[in-house]
Design a protein around this motif. Structure first.
Motif, PDB file in Angstrom:
ATOM      1  N   THR A  17       0.808  -1.217   0.000  1.00 50.51           N
ATOM      2  CA  THR A  17       0.000   0.000   0.000  1.00 50.51           C
ATOM      3  C   THR A  17       0.845   1.272   0.000  1.00 50.51           C
ATOM      4  O   THR A  17       0.301   2.377   0.052  1.00 50.51           O
ATOM      5  CB  THR A  17      -0.953   0.050   1.216  1.00 50.51           C
ATOM      6  N   VAL A  18       2.176   1.149  -0.052  1.00 51.25           N
ATOM      7  CA  VAL A  18       3.045   2.332  -0.124  1.00 51.25           C
ATOM      8  C   VAL A  18       3.075   2.801  -1.573  1.00 51.25           C
ATOM      9  O   VAL A  18       3.442   2.046  -2.477  1.00 51.25           O
ATOM     10  CB  VAL A  18       4.461   2.012   0.375  1.00 51.25           C
ATOM     11  N   ASP A  19       2.718   4.063  -1.807  1.00 49.64           N
ATOM     12  CA  ASP A  19       2.539   4.516  -3.188  1.00 49.64           C
ATOM     13  C   ASP A  19       3.858   4.721  -3.916  1.00 49.64           C
ATOM     14  O   ASP A  19       4.937   4.801  -3.322  1.00 49.64           O
ATOM     15  CB  ASP A  19       1.679   5.777  -3.240  1.00 49.64           C
TER      16      ASP A  19
ATOM     17  N   GLN B 211       9.810   5.912  -4.894  1.00 53.50           N
ATOM     18  CA  GLN B 211      10.854   6.556  -5.684  1.00 53.50           C
ATOM     19  C   GLN B 211      11.712   7.467  -4.804  1.00 53.50           C
ATOM     20  O   GLN B 211      12.946   7.448  -4.887  1.00 53.50           O
ATOM     21  CB  GLN B 211      10.227   7.345  -6.828  1.00 53.50           C
ATOM     22  N   LYS B 212      11.061   8.271  -3.955  1.00 54.46           N
ATOM     23  CA  LYS B 212      11.805   9.186  -3.087  1.00 54.46           C
ATOM     24  C   LYS B 212      12.674   8.425  -2.093  1.00 54.46           C
ATOM     25  O   LYS B 212      13.825   8.790  -1.856  1.00 54.46           O
ATOM     26  CB  LYS B 212      10.829  10.095  -2.342  1.00 54.46           C
TER      27      LYS B 212
ATOM     28  N   HIS C  85       4.552   8.413   7.270  1.00 51.24           N
ATOM     29  CA  HIS C  85       5.248   9.661   7.562  1.00 51.24           C
ATOM     30  C   HIS C  85       5.296  10.577   6.341  1.00 51.24           C
ATOM     31  O   HIS C  85       5.492  10.115   5.208  1.00 51.24           O
ATOM     32  CB  HIS C  85       6.692   9.387   7.986  1.00 51.24           C
ATOM     33  N   PRO C  86       5.206  11.887   6.554  1.00 47.22           N
ATOM     34  CA  PRO C  86       5.499  12.836   5.476  1.00 47.22           C
ATOM     35  C   PRO C  86       6.990  12.764   5.131  1.00 47.22           C
ATOM     36  O   PRO C  86       7.791  12.160   5.844  1.00 47.22           O
ATOM     37  CB  PRO C  86       5.108  14.194   6.074  1.00 47.22           C
ATOM     38  N   ASP C  87       7.369  13.404   4.029  1.00 46.89           N
ATOM     39  CA  ASP C  87       8.706  13.202   3.455  1.00 46.89           C
ATOM     40  C   ASP C  87       9.847  13.438   4.439  1.00 46.89           C
ATOM     41  O   ASP C  87      10.771  12.626   4.538  1.00 46.89           O
ATOM     42  CB  ASP C  87       8.889  14.112   2.236  1.00 46.89           C
TER      43      ASP C  87
ATOM     44  N   THR D 233      16.678   8.551  -1.633  1.00 46.03           N
ATOM     45  CA  THR D 233      17.248   8.975  -0.355  1.00 46.03           C
ATOM     46  C   THR D 233      18.236   7.944   0.167  1.00 46.03           C
ATOM     47  O   THR D 233      19.354   8.277   0.594  1.00 46.03           O
ATOM     48  CB  THR D 233      16.130   9.196   0.681  1.00 46.03           C
ATOM     49  N   LEU D 234      17.855   6.684   0.140  1.00 45.02           N
ATOM     50  CA  LEU D 234      18.728   5.628   0.636  1.00 45.02           C
ATOM     51  C   LEU D 234      19.987   5.491  -0.208  1.00 45.02           C
ATOM     52  O   LEU D 234      21.082   5.271   0.318  1.00 45.02           O
ATOM     53  CB  LEU D 234      17.975   4.300   0.668  1.00 45.02           C
ATOM     54  N   SER D 235      19.850   5.620  -1.514  1.00 42.69           N
ATOM     55  CA  SER D 235      21.010   5.506  -2.396  1.00 42.69           C
ATOM     56  C   SER D 235      22.027   6.605  -2.102  1.00 42.69           C
ATOM     57  O   SER D 235      23.233   6.351  -1.977  1.00 42.69           O
ATOM     58  CB  SER D 235      20.562   5.553  -3.860  1.00 42.69           C
ATOM     59  N   ARG D 236      21.541   7.852  -1.968  1.00 41.86           N
ATOM     60  CA  ARG D 236      22.445   8.967  -1.657  1.00 41.86           C
ATOM     61  C   ARG D 236      23.070   8.795  -0.279  1.00 41.86           C
ATOM     62  O   ARG D 236      24.262   9.050  -0.080  1.00 41.86           O
ATOM     63  CB  ARG D 236      21.682  10.292  -1.724  1.00 41.86           C
ATOM     64  N   PHE D 237      22.260   8.359   0.669  1.00 42.42           N
ATOM     65  CA  PHE D 237      22.752   8.239   2.041  1.00 42.42           C
ATOM     66  C   PHE D 237      23.778   7.112   2.159  1.00 42.42           C
ATOM     67  O   PHE D 237      24.783   7.250   2.857  1.00 42.42           O
ATOM     68  CB  PHE D 237      21.574   8.007   2.990  1.00 42.42           C
TER      69      PHE D 237
END
Length: 319
Positions: free
Chosen positions: A136-138, A143-144, A238-240, A148-152
């Motif tokens: 259910t995660v859109d 994508q975000k 959670h929001p972004d 985020t994980l790739s950059r981090f």
């Protein structure tokens, strides 16, 4: 107010130790990390199932929480500045409290917040981070969060000098982004990926209270101070900014910074929620943790002279 971000846990020889969330930011000069895995090809579009009413209510709640924190000047993303100076003595003190203590302990079949001394624990093998989403995660959040994980991951590799990268599957550090009903039904999958995980640790995931935003477990199977697996749980509601803060704190804590300190500033390893993303101070904590002069399994007494030496190298002659 006690932070609702949840810390990292450690399970050794089948037993688990858990910790909660926080956040930080900065890159140390002169440290070159390993090359990261190439960016995976674009994925097919995902049409998620509709989240249930519990998830919708939580999304409204956490949006209000983030708005309130920002209104108070919290969840800072600047990494710290002239308003939050720190010295080498402060850095060494904070490292010892954060890396050589655990925030949670097992008691009566439950994980309870009780700080206790621990040994130095970190990864010796390469860290391969994979991200997994509930149905259910859109697509926009997926994508975000992947980006985020790739950059981090790339940043953490540069900071620590340790092989840390994002992989498309089969990771030993698995990050799950789940909405409420998905997390409550996560028990069988959790037992599959973490054989022998304690019932207390399972309950910590399945029965997460609303004021726990996210959490992470890390496994030390031989009780030697060497992690070989970690699992982070992040609420999809959670929001972004709060999801990014969860990613920063839980992944950093899953590398071995498992405690918080009210004296650590600027830092995500502090329950005051002032900082939302990894700070310069926190990058230095990670550099100390992965310094080659330290060894997994060291006690605070053994590690202390090296900690102070590295803090001096990082901050020069500050008091």
């Amino acid at each position: 107010m006690r932070s609702a971000w949840q810390k990292a846990a450690t399970w050794a020889g089948g037993a688990a130790v858990i910790a909660a969330l926080s956040a930080c930011n900065a890159t140390a000069p002169g440290v070159s990390g390993p090359k990261t895995s190439p960016t995976p090809p674009p994925r097919a579009a995902v049409t998620p199932a509709a989240p249930g009413p519990n998830s919708e209510a939580l999304q409204t709640y956490y949006t209000a929480v983030q708005r309130s924190l920002l209104t108070q000047g919290l969840l800072r993303t600047d990494g710290g500045g002239v308003d939050v100076p720190f010295t080498q003595a402060m850095l060494a003190r904070n490292f010892e409290r954060i890396a050589l203590h655990q925030e949670y302990t097992a008691s009566g079949g439950r994980l309870v917040a009780f700080e206790n001394a621990s040994k130095l624990t970190r990864w010796e093998k390469p860290v391969r981070i994979s991200v997994h989403f509930g149905p259910t995660v859109d697509g926009a959040k997926r994508q975000k969060d992947r980006a985020t994980l790739s950059r981090f991951a790339a940043r953490l590799g540069r900071v620590t000098g340790h092989p840390i990268s994002m992989v498309s599957g089969g990771g030993n550090f698995r990050v799950y982004v789940l909405n409420e009903d998905e997390r409550r039904a996560f028990g069988p999958e959790l037992m599959r990926i973490v054989p022998g995980i304690s019932s207390a640790s399972q309950r910590a995931v399945i029965n997460m209270p609303r004021d726990t935003y996210c959490l992470v477990f890390a496994r030390d199977p031989s009780n030697s101070g060497r992690f070989d697996q970690a699992v982070a749980i992040i609420r999809g509601e959670h929001p972004d900014l709060m999801r990014t803060a969860c990613i920063h704190e839980e992944v950093a804590q899953g590398l071995g910074l498992s405690n918080d300190s009210p004296q650590a500033r600027p830092s995500i390893f502090n329950d005051d929620e002032e900082f939302g993303l990894l700070t310069t101070h926190d990058e230095m904590l990670l550099r100390i943790l992965y310094d080659k002069r330290l060894r997994p399994g060291m006690s605070a007494t053994e590690a202390r002279p090296i900690i102070h030496r590295v803090a001096h190298e990082l901050l020069g002659n500050s008091a």
